[in-house]
Design a protein around this motif. Structure first.
Motif, PDB file in Angstrom:
ATOM      1  N   ASP A 296       0.851  -1.086  -0.012  1.00  0.00           N
ATOM      2  CA  ASP A 296       0.017   0.108  -0.011  1.00  0.00           C
ATOM      3  C   ASP A 296       0.845   1.025   0.158  1.00  0.00           C
ATOM      4  OD1 ASP A 296      -1.711   2.074   0.533  1.00  0.00           O
ATOM      5  OD2 ASP A 296      -2.799   0.919   2.076  1.00  0.00           O
TER       6      ASP A 296
ATOM      7  N   ARG B  79       0.299   4.137   0.651  1.00  0.00           N
ATOM      8  CA  ARG B  79       0.186   5.052   1.728  1.00  0.00           C
ATOM      9  C   ARG B  79       0.967   4.795   2.840  1.00  0.00           C
ATOM     10  NH1 ARG B  79      -6.215   4.356   1.290  1.00  0.00           N
ATOM     11  NH2 ARG B  79      -5.454   2.154   1.434  1.00  0.00           N
ATOM     12  N   CYS B  80       1.393   3.261   3.105  1.00  0.00           N
ATOM     13  CA  CYS B  80       1.979   3.137   4.505  1.00  0.00           C
ATOM     14  C   CYS B  80       2.932   2.220   4.263  1.00  0.00           C
ATOM     15  CB  CYS B  80       0.820   2.698   5.303  1.00  0.00           C
ATOM     16  SG  CYS B  80      -0.031   1.305   4.720  1.00  0.00           S
ATOM     17  N   ASP B  81       2.977   1.477   3.380  1.00  0.00           N
ATOM     18  CA  ASP B  81       4.243   0.301   3.133  1.00  0.00           C
ATOM     19  C   ASP B  81       5.138   0.617   2.051  1.00  0.00           C
ATOM     20  OD1 ASP B  81       3.292  -1.066   5.473  1.00  0.00           O
ATOM     21  OD2 ASP B  81       1.543  -1.876   4.186  1.00  0.00           O
TER      22      ASP B  81
END
Length: 223
Positions: free
Chosen positions: A139, A141-143
């Motif tokens: 993702d 957005r976070c990873d």
């Protein structure tokens, strides 16, 4: 003081682990135990030539099949008595394979931490590898940039996790290391003991299932 029961059971376990390693894939491993007081609990840390000051276990050499290659193994345990203060219990364990004595990255490692607090599985496997597919699944957005090596693959939980014998067998059957003659019997005997201990622990914690089994099959059933 550390209870005599904890010390005696730890001494037996220490000899078992040392014998297992030296009779299968290693030479001159010396498993040392250091007693600790952690809050109200008492425990022992175990590892090869464990340093009493730093509480750090040393890695030991394996004999890789490939020529001119180094391979080192890291094995450590943290032991205490169970809630009833009767049976020895593994609180933490670590089994890893690395290319040198101090390398941060290796081939893989198995970790176990009872009641792990960060949301990851208590017992898990991490493999130092890459995957093009996995990189597309992150993702953004976070990873972003997360690697396959950072994934924690669950492996059976506290009761049915892999034992050290399983890791040794893996290294041998996948032709990664050389093993001693007769290692198969040593591995199987140790694994059978581990599984019986885990089964007994599961039975102590789940009396209702034990009673249901006895009611259905009777005492002494071979089912």
């Amino acid at each position: 003081m550390i209870s005599d029961k904890l010390r005696d059971q730890t001494t037996r376990f220490t000899k078992e682990i040392q014998g297992l390693l030296n009779c299968t894939i290693a030479d001159h491993v010396q498993i040392k135990a250091v007693a600790l007081q952690v809050g109200d609990d008492r425990l022992f840390m175990l590892g090869h030539l464990l340093d009493k000051r730093t509480l750090t276990a040393h890695r030991f050499r394996l004999r890789p099949r490939a020529a001119k290659v180094e391979l080192w193994m890291d094995v450590s345990f943290q032991l205490r008595l169970d809630a009833e203060r009767e049976h020895l219990m593994v609180h933490k364990s670590f089994f890893g394979v690395f290319p040198s004595q101090d390398a941060k990255h290796g081939l893989f490692h198995y970790d176990y931490e009872r009641d792990k607090a960060d949301g990851y599985p208590d017992a898990h496997l991490q493999v130092d590898a890459t995957s093009e597919l996995f990189s597309t699944l992150n993702d953004p957005r976070c990873d972003t940039g997360r690697s396959l090596a950072q994934l924690h693959f669950p492996v059976g939980g506290k009761r049915f996790r892999p034992c050290l014998e399983d890791i040794i067998e893996f290294l041998v059957v996948e032709r990664l290391v050389l093993a001693r003659d007769g290692h198969e019997k040593v591995i199987e005997a140790g694994r059978e003991g581990f599984r019986k201990n885990q089964l007994m622990a599961a039975m102590r914690r789940d009396r209702a299932t034990v009673e249901a089994f006895v009611a259905r099959y009777g005492i002494g059933s071979q089912a």
